[in-house]
Design a protein around this motif. Sequence first.
Motif, PDB file in Angstrom:
ATOM      1  N   PRO A   1       0.826  -1.199   0.000  1.00  0.00           N
ATOM      2  CA  PRO A   1       0.000   0.000   0.000  1.00  0.00           C
ATOM      3  C   PRO A   1       0.869   1.261   0.000  1.00  0.00           C
ATOM      4  O   PRO A   1       1.876   1.318   0.691  1.00  0.00           O
ATOM      5  CB  PRO A   1      -0.786  -0.101   1.313  1.00  0.00           C
ATOM      6  N   ALA A   2       0.484   2.231  -0.812  1.00  0.00           N
ATOM      7  CA  ALA A   2       1.233   3.484  -0.854  1.00  0.00           C
ATOM      8  C   ALA A   2       1.190   4.126   0.521  1.00  0.00           C
ATOM      9  O   ALA A   2       0.183   4.081   1.207  1.00  0.00           O
ATOM     10  CB  ALA A   2       0.638   4.417  -1.905  1.00  0.00           C
ATOM     11  N   GLY A   3       2.287   4.683   0.928  1.00  0.00           N
ATOM     12  CA  GLY A   3       2.346   5.339   2.227  1.00  0.00           C
ATOM     13  C   GLY A   3       3.618   4.968   2.947  1.00  0.00           C
ATOM     14  O   GLY A   3       4.597   4.538   2.348  1.00  0.00           O
ATOM     15  N   ARG A   4       3.598   5.158   4.241  1.00  0.00           N
ATOM     16  CA  ARG A   4       4.788   4.950   5.059  1.00  0.00           C
ATOM     17  C   ARG A   4       5.326   3.529   4.953  1.00  0.00           C
ATOM     18  O   ARG A   4       6.537   3.318   4.912  1.00  0.00           O
ATOM     19  CB  ARG A   4       4.469   5.291   6.511  1.00  0.00           C
ATOM     20  N   GLU A   5       4.447   2.550   4.926  1.00  0.00           N
ATOM     21  CA  GLU A   5       4.887   1.159   4.943  1.00  0.00           C
ATOM     22  C   GLU A   5       5.705   0.789   3.706  1.00  0.00           C
ATOM     23  O   GLU A   5       6.613  -0.038   3.781  1.00  0.00           O
ATOM     24  CB  GLU A   5       3.695   0.211   5.098  1.00  0.00           C
ATOM     25  N   ALA A   6       5.416   1.404   2.568  1.00  0.00           N
ATOM     26  CA  ALA A   6       6.176   1.109   1.350  1.00  0.00           C
ATOM     27  C   ALA A   6       7.643   1.492   1.524  1.00  0.00           C
ATOM     28  O   ALA A   6       8.540   0.736   1.135  1.00  0.00           O
ATOM     29  CB  ALA A   6       5.570   1.835   0.150  1.00  0.00           C
ATOM     30  N   LEU A   7       7.907   2.648   2.115  1.00  0.00           N
ATOM     31  CA  LEU A   7       9.303   3.061   2.321  1.00  0.00           C
ATOM     32  C   LEU A   7       9.984   2.200   3.377  1.00  0.00           C
ATOM     33  O   LEU A   7      11.154   1.848   3.245  1.00  0.00           O
ATOM     34  CB  LEU A   7       9.380   4.538   2.701  1.00  0.00           C
ATOM     35  N   ARG A   8       9.254   1.822   4.411  1.00  0.00           N
ATOM     36  CA  ARG A   8       9.824   0.952   5.447  1.00  0.00           C
ATOM     37  C   ARG A   8      10.217  -0.399   4.828  1.00  0.00           C
ATOM     38  O   ARG A   8      11.297  -0.917   5.064  1.00  0.00           O
ATOM     39  CB  ARG A   8       8.826   0.738   6.578  1.00  0.00           C
ATOM     40  N   ARG A   9       9.334  -0.957   4.019  1.00  0.00           N
ATOM     41  CA  ARG A   9       9.624  -2.258   3.386  1.00  0.00           C
ATOM     42  C   ARG A   9      10.752  -2.157   2.377  1.00  0.00           C
ATOM     43  O   ARG A   9      11.565  -3.075   2.260  1.00  0.00           O
ATOM     44  CB  ARG A   9       8.372  -2.821   2.739  1.00  0.00           C
ATOM     45  N   ALA A  10      10.806  -1.063   1.634  1.00  0.00           N
ATOM     46  CA  ALA A  10      11.899  -0.881   0.674  1.00  0.00           C
ATOM     47  C   ALA A  10      13.237  -0.836   1.404  1.00  0.00           C
ATOM     48  O   ALA A  10      14.204  -1.496   0.996  1.00  0.00           O
ATOM     49  CB  ALA A  10      11.690   0.394  -0.140  1.00  0.00           C
ATOM     50  N   ALA A  11      13.294  -0.079   2.489  1.00  0.00           N
ATOM     51  CA  ALA A  11      14.539   0.013   3.249  1.00  0.00           C
ATOM     52  C   ALA A  11      14.925  -1.349   3.818  1.00  0.00           C
ATOM     53  O   ALA A  11      16.092  -1.760   3.747  1.00  0.00           O
ATOM     54  CB  ALA A  11      14.403   1.040   4.368  1.00  0.00           C
ATOM     55  N   ALA A  12      13.964  -2.077   4.370  1.00  0.00           N
ATOM     56  CA  ALA A  12      14.250  -3.404   4.935  1.00  0.00           C
ATOM     57  C   ALA A  12      14.732  -4.360   3.852  1.00  0.00           C
ATOM     58  O   ALA A  12      15.679  -5.132   4.066  1.00  0.00           O
ATOM     59  CB  ALA A  12      13.003  -3.957   5.623  1.00  0.00           C
ATOM     60  N   MET A  13      14.114  -4.310   2.684  1.00  0.00           N
ATOM     61  CA  MET A  13      14.495  -5.179   1.572  1.00  0.00           C
ATOM     62  C   MET A  13      15.929  -4.891   1.117  1.00  0.00           C
ATOM     63  O   MET A  13      16.723  -5.809   0.932  1.00  0.00           O
ATOM     64  CB  MET A  13      13.512  -4.967   0.415  1.00  0.00           C
ATOM     65  N   PHE A  14      16.263  -3.615   0.969  1.00  0.00           N
ATOM     66  CA  PHE A  14      17.621  -3.258   0.537  1.00  0.00           C
ATOM     67  C   PHE A  14      18.643  -3.628   1.608  1.00  0.00           C
ATOM     68  O   PHE A  14      19.711  -4.148   1.298  1.00  0.00           O
ATOM     69  CB  PHE A  14      17.708  -1.772   0.171  1.00  0.00           C
ATOM     70  N   ARG A  15      18.335  -3.362   2.878  1.00  0.00           N
ATOM     71  CA  ARG A  15      19.290  -3.680   3.950  1.00  0.00           C
ATOM     72  C   ARG A  15      19.517  -5.187   4.074  1.00  0.00           C
ATOM     73  O   ARG A  15      20.618  -5.623   4.396  1.00  0.00           O
ATOM     74  CB  ARG A  15      18.813  -3.123   5.289  1.00  0.00           C
ATOM     75  N   ALA A  16      18.485  -5.991   3.841  1.00  0.00           N
ATOM     76  CA  ALA A  16      18.643  -7.449   3.923  1.00  0.00           C
ATOM     77  C   ALA A  16      19.552  -7.961   2.806  1.00  0.00           C
ATOM     78  O   ALA A  16      20.377  -8.853   3.021  1.00  0.00           O
ATOM     79  CB  ALA A  16      17.277  -8.132   3.855  1.00  0.00           C
ATOM     80  N   ALA A  17      19.431  -7.405   1.616  1.00  0.00           N
ATOM     81  CA  ALA A  17      20.230  -7.862   0.474  1.00  0.00           C
ATOM     82  C   ALA A  17      21.594  -7.177   0.401  1.00  0.00           C
ATOM     83  O   ALA A  17      22.562  -7.761  -0.089  1.00  0.00           O
ATOM     84  CB  ALA A  17      19.467  -7.608  -0.823  1.00  0.00           C
ATOM     85  N   PHE A  18      21.666  -5.949   0.885  1.00  0.00           N
ATOM     86  CA  PHE A  18      22.882  -5.138   0.817  1.00  0.00           C
ATOM     87  C   PHE A  18      23.132  -4.554   2.212  1.00  0.00           C
ATOM     88  O   PHE A  18      22.783  -3.401   2.471  1.00  0.00           O
ATOM     89  CB  PHE A  18      22.722  -4.003  -0.199  1.00  0.00           C
ATOM     90  N   PRO A  19      23.713  -5.312   3.129  1.00  0.00           N
ATOM     91  CA  PRO A  19      23.843  -4.860   4.530  1.00  0.00           C
ATOM     92  C   PRO A  19      24.622  -3.555   4.701  1.00  0.00           C
ATOM     93  O   PRO A  19      24.416  -2.847   5.683  1.00  0.00           O
ATOM     94  CB  PRO A  19      24.572  -6.006   5.219  1.00  0.00           C
ATOM     95  N   ASP A  20      25.490  -3.238   3.747  1.00  0.00           N
ATOM     96  CA  ASP A  20      26.267  -1.994   3.835  1.00  0.00           C
ATOM     97  C   ASP A  20      25.653  -0.884   2.972  1.00  0.00           C
ATOM     98  O   ASP A  20      26.324   0.098   2.654  1.00  0.00           O
ATOM     99  CB  ASP A  20      27.725  -2.241   3.440  1.00  0.00           C
ATOM    100  N   TRP A  21      24.382  -1.017   2.615  1.00  0.00           N
ATOM    101  CA  TRP A  21      23.701  -0.047   1.746  1.00  0.00           C
ATOM    102  C   TRP A  21      23.812   1.346   2.341  1.00  0.00           C
ATOM    103  O   TRP A  21      23.602   1.543   3.536  1.00  0.00           O
ATOM    104  CB  TRP A  21      22.232  -0.433   1.606  1.00  0.00           C
ATOM    105  N   HIS A  22      24.172   2.308   1.522  1.00  0.00           N
ATOM    106  CA  HIS A  22      24.218   3.693   1.986  1.00  0.00           C
ATOM    107  C   HIS A  22      23.889   4.625   0.833  1.00  0.00           C
ATOM    108  O   HIS A  22      24.111   4.301  -0.324  1.00  0.00           O
ATOM    109  CB  HIS A  22      25.587   4.045   2.597  1.00  0.00           C
ATOM    110  N   SER A  23      23.344   5.749   1.197  1.00  0.00           N
ATOM    111  CA  SER A  23      22.912   6.744   0.226  1.00  0.00           C
ATOM    112  C   SER A  23      23.820   7.954   0.327  1.00  0.00           C
ATOM    113  O   SER A  23      23.968   8.533   1.406  1.00  0.00           O
ATOM    114  CB  SER A  23      21.459   7.140   0.500  1.00  0.00           C
ATOM    115  N   ASP A  24      24.428   8.315  -0.780  1.00  0.00           N
ATOM    116  CA  ASP A  24      25.285   9.500  -0.838  1.00  0.00           C
ATOM    117  C   ASP A  24      24.508  10.629  -1.490  1.00  0.00           C
ATOM    118  O   ASP A  24      24.017  10.495  -2.616  1.00  0.00           O
ATOM    119  CB  ASP A  24      26.557   9.213  -1.643  1.00  0.00           C
ATOM    120  N   LEU A  25      24.395  11.708  -0.773  1.00  0.00           N
ATOM    121  CA  LEU A  25      23.690  12.886  -1.258  1.00  0.00           C
ATOM    122  C   LEU A  25      24.512  13.551  -2.353  1.00  0.00           C
ATOM    123  O   LEU A  25      25.680  13.871  -2.154  1.00  0.00           O
ATOM    124  CB  LEU A  25      23.469  13.844  -0.095  1.00  0.00           C
TER     125      LEU A  25
END
Length: 154
Positions: free
Chosen positions: A52-76
């Motif tokens: 569902p669109a909203g807060r949960e989508a971003l939470r799940r996206a972050a969890a999915m990326f962190r599980a597959a890429f534990p050192d995931w980081h975003s450079d501004l």
Amino acid sequence: MSTDTATDRPAGTKQLVDEFIQALFTRGELDAVDRYLAPHFVDHDPPVPDVPAGREALRRAAAMFRAAFPDWHSDLEQLVAEGDVVVERFTARGTHRGEFMGVPPTGATVVLRGINVFRIEGDRIVERWGRLDELGLLRQLGLVPAAVSVPTSR
């Protein structure tokens, strides 16, 4: 964070967005969704299908990326603010150590570039629009072949 005057507003909104991205995507703090996003947050471009669109989508996206890429980081790369809108251009990367989209870990560094537009109300993010280089991500994972050069007529 002070956002009381017109001159403080853009700096404060930029800081808010940067803090949110670093907390959620670089440090993997899933509760950042609750701290930075308004309860009525609307995600116009959810990053995860079938959520569902909203807060949960971003939470799940972050969890999915962190599980597959534990050192995931975003450079501004860039933050631009005007009024209650902040535009973020970023490059994120991480080492593929867990299954992602059905692809077993490769140990390769994966890079994802994108642009997000956030709208702020008070001290919370209330809307997001975004475009990610999903095709580039799929190519790096081997799910889409590299582009084929097509000759053009002269």
